[in-house]
Write a protein that holds these residues in place. Structure first.
Motif, short mmCIF file in Angstrom:
data_model
loop_
_atom_site.label_atom_id
_atom_site.label_comp_id
_atom_site.label_asym_id
_atom_site.label_seq_id
_atom_site.Cartn_x
_atom_site.Cartn_y
_atom_site.Cartn_z
N ILE A 84 0.82 -1.20 0.00
CA ILE A 84 0.00 0.00 0.00
C ILE A 84 0.86 1.26 0.00
O ILE A 84 0.59 2.23 -0.72
CB ILE A 84 -0.96 0.01 1.22
N GLU A 85 1.95 1.23 0.80
CA GLU A 85 2.80 2.42 0.88
C GLU A 85 3.46 2.74 -0.46
O GLU A 85 3.72 3.90 -0.77
CB GLU A 85 3.88 2.27 1.96
N ASP A 86 3.74 1.69 -1.27
CA ASP A 86 4.29 1.93 -2.60
C ASP A 86 3.28 2.63 -3.50
O ASP A 86 3.61 3.55 -4.24
CB ASP A 86 4.75 0.62 -3.24
N ARG A 87 2.04 2.16 -3.44
CA ARG A 87 0.99 2.78 -4.26
C ARG A 87 0.79 4.24 -3.85
O ARG A 87 0.67 5.13 -4.70
CB ARG A 87 -0.32 2.01 -4.10
N VAL A 88 0.74 4.47 -2.54
CA VAL A 88 0.56 5.84 -2.04
C VAL A 88 1.71 6.73 -2.50
O VAL A 88 1.51 7.86 -2.97
CB VAL A 88 0.44 5.85 -0.50
N LYS A 89 2.95 6.21 -2.38
CA LYS A 89 4.12 6.99 -2.80
C LYS A 89 4.03 7.34 -4.28
O LYS A 89 4.29 8.49 -4.67
CB LYS A 89 5.40 6.21 -2.51
#
Length: 225
Positions: A84-89
């Motif tokens: 999820i953090e990759d998508r948000v980034k």
């Protein structure tokens, strides 16, 4: 429509290029982030499909460079990074969409077309000149209401002519946009393709829309009376 793919995995990159070319797009493929950023900043693309794990520059750096260069074409991350953090980034850096590998090609194609229909990069569903109509969604061509069957290359060639109707298009530009190759004066592939296209859309109709400009190339336009 022209797409830049930045993908270092050869099998995936070749698969994407073939599939998107067959779907009617003009596709450039590069294998590392440095080349990807250079291509994005020095050429005009309608969309960029970008991996994250790349040699020389990663996808995050490429995206930052694109946005810092004031290029606003849509960017779609296609990556195995599924956190999820990759998508948000990615979205916070300015990506327009994020698709996880492995992926279904049909979903990728649908997402690309959705992005192209948004905002300033809206891709028209129909192109027309006189009584000649091209339906991009259904990939159908008609003239005076009569259905005309074209090959994939003929459709791409006609789409280019329609998008740039009234412009004199050099053979070198047609070669790069439709065949993704450098123009070779010893080959007659463009002349043959244009002759076949004319036979289908011009020979049985009036007015004649495709005109040869001697020593240069071709133009699609309604002739002056």
């Amino acid at each position: 429509m022209k797409i830049l793919i930045v993908e270092d995995e050869h099998k995936t990159g070749d698969y994407l290029k073939q599939g998107l070319s067959e779907a009617g797009f003009v596709v450039d493929l590069v294998r590392d982030g440095l080349d990807g950023l250079h291509q994005a900043l020095t050429n005009e693309y309608d969309i960029v499909v970008l991996d994250i794990m790349l040699p020389k520059l990663d996808g995050w750096q490429v995206l930052k460079g694109i946005r810092q260069g004031y290029k606003q074409m849509p960017v779609l991350f296609l990556t195995a990074h599924d956190q999820i953090e990759d998508r948000v980034k990615g979205l916070e850096l300015g990506a327009d969409d994020y698709l996880i590998k492995p992926f279904a090609f049909s979903e990728l194609l649908a997402r690309i077309r959705t992005l192209l229909r948004r905002g300033k990069y809206h891709d028209p569903e129909h192109l027309q000149i006189a009584d000649l109509e091209l339906d991009l969604l259904r990939r159908r061509v008609t003239r005076s209401g009569k259905r005309i069957d074209l090959t994939a290359k003929e459709f791409t060639l006609l789409e280019l002519l329609l998008r740039r109707q009234g412009e004199a298009l050099p053979r070198s530009l047609i070669a790069s946009q439709v065949w993704d190759m450098n123009f070779d004066s010893d080959t007659n592939v463009i002349e043959v393709a244009m002759r076949r296209l004319r036979a289908k859309i011009d020979d049985d109709f009036e007015p004649k829309l495709i005109r040869t400009i001697r020593g240069m190339g071709y133009v699609l336009e309604i002739p002056e009376k």
